[in-house]
Design an enzyme around this catalytic site. Sequence first.
Site, mmCIF file in Angstrom:
data_model
loop_
_atom_site.group_PDB
_atom_site.id
_atom_site.type_symbol
_atom_site.label_atom_id
_atom_site.label_comp_id
_atom_site.label_asym_id
_atom_site.label_seq_id
_atom_site.Cartn_x
_atom_site.Cartn_y
_atom_site.Cartn_z
ATOM 1 N N TYR A 1 34.215 11.619 -23.099
ATOM 2 C CA TYR A 1 34.195 10.467 -22.193
ATOM 3 C C TYR A 1 35.219 9.439 -22.668
ATOM 4 C CZ TYR A 1 29.786 12.885 -21.568
ATOM 5 O OH TYR A 1 28.844 13.864 -21.395
ATOM 6 N N HIS B 1 13.526 16.495 -20.604
ATOM 7 C CA HIS B 1 13.624 16.402 -22.065
ATOM 8 C C HIS B 1 12.254 16.859 -22.548
ATOM 9 C CE1 HIS B 1 17.100 13.249 -21.893
ATOM 10 N NE2 HIS B 1 17.425 14.413 -21.418
ATOM 11 N N ASP C 1 0.810 -1.228 0.000
ATOM 12 C CA ASP C 1 0.000 0.000 0.000
ATOM 13 C C ASP C 1 0.840 1.273 0.000
ATOM 14 O OD1 ASP C 1 0.875 -0.477 2.490
ATOM 15 O OD2 ASP C 1 -1.092 -0.434 3.473
ATOM 16 N N ASP D 1 18.574 21.760 -15.436
ATOM 17 C CA ASP D 1 19.369 20.591 -15.843
ATOM 18 C C ASP D 1 20.811 21.063 -15.996
ATOM 19 O OD1 ASP D 1 20.362 18.269 -16.905
ATOM 20 O OD2 ASP D 1 19.204 18.337 -18.766
ATOM 21 N N ARG E 1 31.522 16.576 -18.579
ATOM 22 C CA ARG E 1 30.393 17.212 -19.268
ATOM 23 C C ARG E 1 30.152 18.545 -18.574
ATOM 24 N NH1 ARG E 1 27.185 13.315 -19.246
ATOM 25 N NH2 ARG E 1 25.755 13.629 -17.503
ATOM 26 N N GLU F 1 25.216 21.006 -23.633
ATOM 27 C CA GLU F 1 25.890 20.057 -22.760
ATOM 28 C C GLU F 1 26.897 19.146 -23.455
ATOM 29 O OE1 GLU F 1 23.330 16.836 -21.345
ATOM 30 O OE2 GLU F 1 21.599 17.886 -22.179
ATOM 31 N N HIS G 1 18.917 19.593 -25.796
ATOM 32 C CA HIS G 1 17.509 19.180 -25.851
ATOM 33 C C HIS G 1 16.684 20.332 -25.313
ATOM 34 C CE1 HIS G 1 17.639 18.349 -21.472
ATOM 35 N NE2 HIS G 1 18.785 17.736 -21.695
ATOM 36 N N ASP H 1 25.426 15.810 -12.478
ATOM 37 C CA ASP H 1 24.367 16.239 -13.397
ATOM 38 C C ASP H 1 23.084 16.231 -12.579
ATOM 39 O OD1 ASP H 1 22.427 16.558 -15.343
ATOM 40 O OD2 ASP H 1 23.276 15.084 -16.733
ATOM 41 N N HIS I 1 26.658 11.714 -27.493
ATOM 42 C CA HIS I 1 25.294 12.228 -27.351
ATOM 43 C C HIS I 1 25.177 13.582 -28.047
ATOM 44 C CE1 HIS I 1 26.521 15.036 -24.102
ATOM 45 N NE2 HIS I 1 27.212 14.039 -23.577
ATOM 46 N N GLU J 1 27.123 21.515 -18.593
ATOM 47 C CA GLU J 1 25.757 21.710 -19.102
ATOM 48 C C GLU J 1 25.113 22.939 -18.494
ATOM 49 O OE1 GLU J 1 22.987 18.523 -18.073
ATOM 50 O OE2 GLU J 1 21.676 19.134 -19.721
ATOM 51 N N HIS K 1 24.493 8.064 -17.804
ATOM 52 C CA HIS K 1 23.382 8.111 -16.843
ATOM 53 C C HIS K 1 23.676 7.216 -15.641
ATOM 54 C CE1 HIS K 1 20.315 9.789 -19.975
ATOM 55 N NE2 HIS K 1 21.171 10.684 -19.532
HETATM 56 N N1 GLY Z 1 20.113 15.077 -17.094
HETATM 57 C C1 GLY Z 1 19.713 14.492 -18.292
HETATM 58 C C2 GLY Z 1 20.273 15.199 -19.439
HETATM 59 O O1 GLY Z 1 21.228 15.917 -19.303
HETATM 60 O O2 GLY Z 1 19.790 15.118 -20.528
HETATM 61 MN MN MN Z 2 20.406 17.662 -20.320
HETATM 62 MN MN MN Z 3 21.770 16.865 -17.460
#
Ligand code: GLY
Ligand code: MN
Ligand code: MN
Length: 438
Positions: free
Chosen positions: A386, A359, A37, A269, A403, A382, A352, A258, A348, A405, A241
């Site tokens: 890597y 996203h 529950d 983000d 990274r 971002e 976005h 991140d 990547h 961002e 991730h």
């Molecule tokens: N934190 C997810 C991204 O950077 O897209």
């Molecule tokens: Mn992002």
């Molecule tokens: Mn991010």
Amino acid sequence: MKQKESFYAARRARLIEEMGEGVALFPAAPVFIRNRDVEHDYRQDSDLYYLLGFDEPDCALIVDSRGGEAKSIVFLRPKDKLRETWDGLRLGVEDAPSVLGVDEAYPIDELPERLADYLEDAPQLLYALGKDSEFDAKVLNAIEEVRGRSRRKVSPPRAIVDPAHLLHEHRLIKGPEEVERMRRAAEISTVAHIEAMKIARPGLYEYQLEAELARHFRTLGAERPAYPSIVGSGPNATILHHRKNDRLIDAGDLILIDAGAEYDYYAADITRTFPASGRFSDPQREVYEVVLRAQEAAIEAAVKDVTLDDVHLAATRILIEGMIELGILKGSVDEILAEGRHTAFYMHRTSHYLGMDVHDVGAYHQGKKPRKLEPGMVITIEPGLYFAEGADCDPRYQGIGIRIEDDVLITADGNENLTAGTPKRIEELEEIVGSSSR
Ligand code: GLY
Ligand code: MN
Ligand code: MN
């Protein structure tokens, strides 16, 4: 209860104006059971919240644009003393019209039958089929019910249309009240990043930095993280991730964080990467400088009328140039781009959309062509590099993941970096990291 701000009604009015004759239906996000529950934390569906500003589960909004007398109708949980004692107060049916600014309100249990009434002779139904099969079944049953009423000379909708082409385009261009919330999400996230940098040191677990972020998010009034915070130290910084956040931070590590807060349903983000000990090693610094250069160039490129492909290319070219200089890639920038060899280390995209969803919604293409940026869009920038353990590069770079961002609002005459307050220059980071005595 306080009346909702008028922009929710204005958003419904805009939808009504643009949708043509028909009925639009938006259900609440379902409740997910965690175990027995206990439920997973509840978060309202972004589309519904955008149109109604209401965060209770078990509700739905109907917008009826027919006959020049457009109406908003909400279905919600009725007041229930016993249930409210267990689960908290409910708005209830009686107060819903004045608080939510809608025309009519009914108990959610009446939705199946009343939905069929609304669908009678509606030329179209705007509804996002396929997201929630349980709710889909209710909608399809209501349509079937109307078919069964054909002797009463009524017809069901001829078309079920996904409202995304209208609503998600509206959500993509942020209004002033949305920018205000995104600014606040960015400010809160900036504080949290800085505080996490301050306490960072070798000997902590990644989750201790995650906890520091969460503490500041909540203390400053954000409801929740906008997505699970990533704290990747050492080789974990090369995992895009990374989620477990369970590694003991070591002296020579870089730490990649991140993380972003969600404030009144709007996300930040932010990614920052810094040395656990407060000093970049030479190879770490060499890579960091390349990523920072790429990120700054991409931010500069992100203005109205350019595409996200252009922004991505601006970042990617500099990353490739940097990797050539560091001896990681051989050849010319154009050759490497054409062959895609850089994707071994930059796998990547650079951007976005950002908004209520991290996203965020909105089309990335018009026809087959990438669309142009417009004032009011918020995008992330971002880039990263890597080099996993065992990667095909000089061992001195292996285990380095970086990274950087930021969240950028496109404006009429350029852009505004909403997260510019989060330090990213090498000297700033070296000064802040580990500066707390805690
Ligand atoms: N934190 C997810 C991204 O950077 O897209
Ligand atoms: Mn992002
Ligand atoms: Mn991010």
